[in-house]
Design a protein around this motif. Sequence first.
Motif, mmCIF file in Angstrom:
data_model
loop_
_atom_site.group_PDB
_atom_site.id
_atom_site.type_symbol
_atom_site.label_atom_id
_atom_site.label_comp_id
_atom_site.label_asym_id
_atom_site.label_seq_id
_atom_site.Cartn_x
_atom_site.Cartn_y
_atom_site.Cartn_z
ATOM 1 N N ASP A 89 0.830 -1.203 0.000
ATOM 2 C CA ASP A 89 0.000 0.000 0.000
ATOM 3 C C ASP A 89 0.867 1.256 0.000
ATOM 4 N N LEU A 90 1.946 1.231 0.779
ATOM 5 C CA LEU A 90 2.860 2.369 0.816
ATOM 6 C C LEU A 90 3.611 2.510 -0.508
ATOM 7 N N LEU A 91 4.017 1.373 -1.071
ATOM 8 C CA LEU A 91 4.748 1.397 -2.338
ATOM 9 C C LEU A 91 3.890 1.972 -3.462
ATOM 10 N N ALA A 92 2.616 1.584 -3.475
ATOM 11 C CA ALA A 92 1.715 2.012 -4.557
ATOM 12 C C ALA A 92 1.058 3.368 -4.285
ATOM 13 N N ALA A 93 1.287 3.940 -3.110
ATOM 14 C CA ALA A 93 0.618 5.194 -2.754
ATOM 15 C C ALA A 93 0.864 6.316 -3.763
ATOM 16 N N PRO A 94 2.076 6.490 -4.304
ATOM 17 C CA PRO A 94 2.270 7.572 -5.285
ATOM 18 C C PRO A 94 1.422 7.413 -6.542
ATOM 19 N N ALA A 95 0.963 6.195 -6.812
ATOM 20 C CA ALA A 95 0.134 5.963 -8.002
ATOM 21 C C ALA A 95 -1.294 6.448 -7.805
ATOM 22 N N LEU A 96 -1.683 6.736 -6.563
ATOM 23 C CA LEU A 96 -3.056 7.155 -6.301
ATOM 24 C C LEU A 96 -3.393 8.490 -6.959
ATOM 25 N N ARG A 97 -2.365 9.319 -7.183
ATOM 26 C CA ARG A 97 -2.619 10.644 -7.770
ATOM 27 C C ARG A 97 -3.114 10.537 -9.204
ATOM 28 N N THR A 98 -2.683 9.507 -9.897
ATOM 29 C CA THR A 98 -3.103 9.316 -11.295
ATOM 30 C C THR A 98 -3.457 7.850 -11.489
ATOM 31 N N LYS A 99 -4.526 7.417 -10.864
ATOM 32 C CA LYS A 99 -4.895 6.004 -10.890
ATOM 33 C C LYS A 99 -5.860 5.656 -12.023
ATOM 34 N N SER A 100 -6.026 6.562 -12.956
ATOM 35 C CA SER A 100 -6.924 6.331 -14.094
ATOM 36 C C SER A 100 -6.514 5.063 -14.839
ATOM 37 N N LEU A 101 -7.462 4.169 -15.013
ATOM 38 C CA LEU A 101 -7.191 2.936 -15.749
ATOM 39 C C LEU A 101 -6.847 3.246 -17.202
ATOM 40 N N PHE A 102 -7.459 4.297 -17.747
ATOM 41 C CA PHE A 102 -7.176 4.694 -19.126
ATOM 42 C C PHE A 102 -5.716 5.124 -19.272
ATOM 43 N N LEU A 103 -5.227 5.951 -18.342
ATOM 44 C CA LEU A 103 -3.836 6.401 -18.401
ATOM 45 C C LEU A 103 -2.866 5.233 -18.286
ATOM 46 N N THR A 104 -3.216 4.276 -17.421
ATOM 47 C CA THR A 104 -2.355 3.103 -17.262
ATOM 48 C C THR A 104 -2.334 2.265 -18.529
ATOM 49 N N LEU A 105 -3.493 2.077 -19.138
ATOM 50 C CA LEU A 105 -3.575 1.303 -20.379
ATOM 51 C C LEU A 105 -2.795 2.002 -21.488
ATOM 52 N N VAL A 106 -2.941 3.311 -21.588
ATOM 53 C CA VAL A 106 -2.187 4.077 -22.595
ATOM 54 C C VAL A 106 -0.689 3.942 -22.338
ATOM 55 N N GLY A 107 -0.301 4.004 -21.077
ATOM 56 C CA GLY A 107 1.106 3.863 -20.732
ATOM 57 C C GLY A 107 1.646 2.499 -21.088
ATOM 58 N N VAL A 165 9.994 2.847 -19.332
ATOM 59 C CA VAL A 165 9.113 2.785 -18.155
ATOM 60 C C VAL A 165 9.262 4.056 -17.322
ATOM 61 N N VAL A 166 10.503 4.462 -17.089
ATOM 62 C CA VAL A 166 10.743 5.679 -16.311
ATOM 63 C C VAL A 166 10.158 6.904 -17.030
ATOM 64 N N PHE A 167 10.343 6.962 -18.344
ATOM 65 C CA PHE A 167 9.824 8.090 -19.120
ATOM 66 C C PHE A 167 8.301 8.162 -19.066
ATOM 67 N N VAL A 168 7.624 7.030 -19.302
ATOM 68 C CA VAL A 168 6.161 7.023 -19.325
ATOM 69 C C VAL A 168 5.585 7.269 -17.938
ATOM 70 N N ALA A 169 6.219 6.700 -16.912
ATOM 71 C CA ALA A 169 5.742 6.937 -15.548
ATOM 72 C C ALA A 169 5.826 8.420 -15.201
ATOM 73 N N ARG A 170 6.886 9.088 -15.641
ATOM 74 C CA ARG A 170 7.019 10.528 -15.402
ATOM 75 C C ARG A 170 6.027 11.322 -16.235
ATOM 76 N N ARG A 171 5.897 10.944 -17.502
ATOM 77 C CA ARG A 171 5.041 11.705 -18.424
ATOM 78 C C ARG A 171 3.559 11.529 -18.111
ATOM 79 N N ASN A 172 3.124 10.307 -17.856
ATOM 80 C CA ASN A 172 1.701 10.033 -17.657
ATOM 81 C C ASN A 172 1.240 10.183 -16.209
ATOM 82 N N HIS A 173 2.150 9.927 -15.266
ATOM 83 C CA HIS A 173 1.726 9.830 -13.869
ATOM 84 C C HIS A 173 2.537 10.707 -12.915
ATOM 85 N N ASP A 174 3.465 11.487 -13.454
ATOM 86 C CA ASP A 174 4.314 12.349 -12.627
ATOM 87 C C ASP A 174 5.001 11.552 -11.516
#
Length: 305
Positions: A8-26, A79-88
């Motif tokens: 839960d702590l590890l995934a907490a930063p993903a909560l800001r952009t948890k859109s399933l669409f953004l993840t699928l696009v990524g 992965v690093v690029f898309v995580a920064r671009r799509n999810h900050d």
Amino acid sequence: MKSYAPHDLLAAPALRTKSLFLTLVGFIAIEFMYQLGRDLLDYLLVNLAPGVAPVIFDGIAPIAVLYDLFGFAVLGLLVVFVARRNHDRGLRTLVGPFGLAKEDFRRAVLAAGVMHLMLLAIVPWGLDQADMIPLDHWLRVAPVAIVALLVQTGAEELFYRGYLQQQLAARFRNPLIWMVLPNIAFAWVHWSNGADFTDSVYYVGWAFIFGLAASDLTARSGSLGAAIGFHLMNNVFAFMVADVAGFPGSGLALFLFPGDPLPLSPDDGAALVPDLTDSWLIWQMAVDLAVIGVTWLAVRVAIRR
């Protein structure tokens, strides 16, 4: 699950952009750009080193295997690029606290390495029937091979147990979703590793179970360190101990079993339905799943706090 609270702590930063669409696009973007990146590397190789290219594309010589493994750096960077671009999200949010990840990695490498060595000593793998390459040659290549395998396993863990697993965990609370879906994707990309249809089905199944074990270690530890160490030691023994002579990926192995240098394909008359009643296949599946199980358990005990 209480045992998965660190996740839960590890995934907490993903909560800001948890859109399933953004993840699928990524996910699609990473897969698409990774293929383009590997194709670009091949294009540059053909044009800049045409004499070496056929040896590389054959996939058998040590340099060919190292080329393929180091090519996974493209995946890690994407992965690093898309995580920064799509999810900050930066690298630290994917890996977890670096200090924790480093310690988990160290413990996992030690535990998995010792367990693999024990299994190598007690299980009758038939190495006495294989040819051993000159030890001094193997030792010269080994350090570079380990670094290449670290690049490969680190990139795959960053993508499947880092980006995908964490983004899905931010969107869905049920572990059956955020553990199973990334590992279906992880298993599927292993399809072409098989020599024929039956072998491919077997390898996909193996990769799915292996991925679940890595996902569990990530969720229990709260970092990617344990999963990377677990994955690295599996691949060190898979690539660097024994393989079949003439098969793609065999160039780093110390022991080489004799075999057909041209793996079968469905066009060669291989069965289109896997023969799961074959006694040798059943034995191989049982052994390989047991290896995953005992190695996973050893790492799980080693990272316990």
